[in-house]
Design an enzyme around this catalytic site. Structure first.
Site, PDB file in Angstrom:
ATOM      1  N   LYS A 217      14.301  10.692 -17.685  1.00  0.00           N
ATOM      2  CA  LYS A 217      15.599  10.289 -18.352  1.00  0.00           C
ATOM      3  C   LYS A 217      15.738  10.496 -19.679  1.00  0.00           C
ATOM      4  O   LYS A 217      14.646  10.975 -20.357  1.00  0.00           O
ATOM      5  CB  LYS A 217      15.652   8.030 -18.726  1.00  0.00           C
ATOM      6  CG  LYS A 217      15.935   8.335 -17.273  1.00  0.00           C
ATOM      7  CD  LYS A 217      15.899   6.408 -17.315  1.00  0.00           C
ATOM      8  CE  LYS A 217      16.855   6.163 -14.853  1.00  0.00           C
ATOM      9  NZ  LYS A 217      16.785   4.639 -15.379  1.00  0.00           N
ATOM     10  N   ARG A 252       9.373   4.188 -10.179  1.00  0.00           N
ATOM     11  CA  ARG A 252      11.083   5.419  -9.550  1.00  0.00           C
ATOM     12  C   ARG A 252      10.792   6.558 -10.121  1.00  0.00           C
ATOM     13  O   ARG A 252      11.131   6.365 -11.538  1.00  0.00           O
ATOM     14  CB  ARG A 252      11.944   4.417  -9.384  1.00  0.00           C
ATOM     15  CG  ARG A 252      13.292   5.487  -8.914  1.00  0.00           C
ATOM     16  CD  ARG A 252      14.694   4.515  -8.859  1.00  0.00           C
ATOM     17  NE  ARG A 252      15.795   5.480  -8.111  1.00  0.00           N
ATOM     18  CZ  ARG A 252      16.240   5.873  -9.263  1.00  0.00           C
ATOM     19  NH1 ARG A 252      15.786   6.927 -10.102  1.00  0.00           N
ATOM     20  NH2 ARG A 252      17.429   6.681  -8.641  1.00  0.00           N
TER      21      ARG A 252
HETATM   22  N1  HH2 Z   1      17.745   5.241 -12.476  1.00  0.00           N
HETATM   23  C1  HH2 Z   1      18.582   5.856 -12.120  1.00  0.00           C
HETATM   24  C2  HH2 Z   1      19.558   5.483 -10.963  1.00  0.00           C
HETATM   25  N2  HH2 Z   1      18.501   4.745 -10.174  1.00  0.00           N
HETATM   26  N3  HH2 Z   1      17.615   2.238  -9.294  1.00  0.00           N
HETATM   27  C3  HH2 Z   1      17.041   1.427 -10.344  1.00  0.00           C
HETATM   28  N4  HH2 Z   1      15.906   0.538  -9.402  1.00  0.00           N
HETATM   29  N5  HH2 Z   1      16.294   2.219 -11.758  1.00  0.00           N
HETATM   30  C4  HH2 Z   1      16.508   2.801 -12.477  1.00  0.00           C
HETATM   31  O1  HH2 Z   1      16.078   3.237 -13.197  1.00  0.00           O
HETATM   32  C5  HH2 Z   1      17.218   3.605 -11.874  1.00  0.00           C
HETATM   33  C6  HH2 Z   1      17.889   3.457 -10.208  1.00  0.00           C
HETATM   34  C7  HH2 Z   1      19.408   7.125 -12.404  1.00  0.00           C
HETATM   35  O2  HH2 Z   1      18.414   7.736 -12.200  1.00  0.00           O
HETATM   36  P1  HH2 Z   1      18.806   9.075 -10.974  1.00  0.00           P
HETATM   37  O3  HH2 Z   1      18.850   8.495  -9.848  1.00  0.00           O
HETATM   38  O4  HH2 Z   1      17.786  10.510 -11.126  1.00  0.00           O
HETATM   39  O5  HH2 Z   1      20.126   9.740 -11.643  1.00  0.00           O
HETATM   40  P2  HH2 Z   1      21.536   9.511 -11.011  1.00  0.00           P
HETATM   41  O6  HH2 Z   1      21.442   8.393 -11.525  1.00  0.00           O
HETATM   42  O7  HH2 Z   1      22.334  10.495 -11.939  1.00  0.00           O
HETATM   43  O8  HH2 Z   1      21.825  10.209  -9.250  1.00  0.00           O
END
Ligand code: HH2
Length: 274
Positions: A217, A252
């Protein structure tokens, strides 16, 4: 509850592997945008130690625009189905805020709904309860398009914890038994807020099983002067180690192999403490 839902062993931290089937996710957008390449990626993460695969079809990165529901379903559901047709029997989570997407993914074989909306939508709770599925409740202040504009808290740890406890009570009242609480690092939070949440994580852990998502992040990039998301592994591992220390149930992550290795060593050391 479903035998696929691993992670109840005391002292064992479950790794959730992120599978983004999106063109625009912050660290891996566009890399696995079709079902075949997403399937290969998901199976690779499984073999590296992902006990849960978390499949998302909508980027929720700061500033992201919403995706039409049919588009989100068309990204997520074929991958869930392909994993099951391939014989994958591990736990599958769908990362969505939208009840129709949750419903379609659960019908296709998913076990868990990862709701970054924090259980605000009664229709999503109803879909999870109806399927006898499990639920992640994540805290977010505002919504992705605007959430980083001016996040404000008087006491971020207390406010996030109180919100998640209330939402968990509401979900349980609807018959959802298996829940994780997630502080939602980066979702309407400054770097300072994220650090306060990490420093005070035990207060949330005391309220129930916690899922922690710090992987790659932006705040890790800020702390380490690393603008490139896929070069934030060491910072991500530091955050996972902090989660372990605080007693989280799951992390995660994008980098499954390295995170599993970190946790295996920390778990082995803890097993030898007197
Ligand atoms: N962070 C992201 C997305 N989903 N779900 C949970 N439960 N906790 C988190 O910290 C979380 C999440 C953001 O990360 P990422 O999926 O890599 O990015 P994007 O939202 O751009 O797809």
């Amino acid at each position: 509850m479903n035998a696929r839902l691993a992670g109840t062993l005391p002292g064992h931290v479950v790794v959730w592997g992120v599978v983004n089937v999106t063109p625009d996710s912050f660290s891996d957008g566009g890399r696995h945008a079709d079902t075949a390449s997403a399937l290969a990626h998901a199976l690779a993460l499984r073999s590296e130690g992902a006990e849960v695969l978390d499949i998302g079809g909508e980027s929720t990165r700061p500033g992201a625009a919403p995706v039409p529901l049919d588009e989100e379903i068309a990204r997520v559901v074929p991958l869930v189905r392909a994993l099951r047709e391939h014989g994958d029997e591990g736990a599958i989570s769908v990362d969505t805020r939208h009840a129709p997407v949750a419903r379609a993914a659960l019908e296709a074989g998913a076990d868990i709904v990862n709701d970054v909306g924090g259980g605000r939508d009664p229709a999503l709770l109803e879909a999870v309860a109806h399927a006898g599925a499990a639920l992640v409740l994540m805290h977010m202040q505002g919504e992705p398009r605007t959430m980083q504009a001016a996040p404000h808290y008087d006491d971020v740890v207390a406010e996030v914890t109180a919100f998640l406890v209330a939402q968990a009570e509401a979900a349980r009242a609807r018959g959802i038994e298996r829940l994780w609480l997630d502080p939602g690092l980066g979702f309407g939070k400054t770097t300072q807020h994220n650090l306060e949440l990490l420093a005070g994580l035990e207060r949330l852990v005391a309220k129930g099983p916690v899922l922690l998502g710090a992987s790659r992040k932006r705040f890790l990039g800020e702390l380490t002067d690393e603008p490139q998301a896929d070069r934030r592994l060491a910072g991500s591992l530091a955050a996972a180690a902090r989660g372990f220390e605080a007693g989280v149930a799951a992390v995660r992550v994008h980098d499954v192999r390295a995170t599993r290795q970190l946790l295996d060593v920390l778990e082995a050391i803890r097993a030898h403490r007197s």
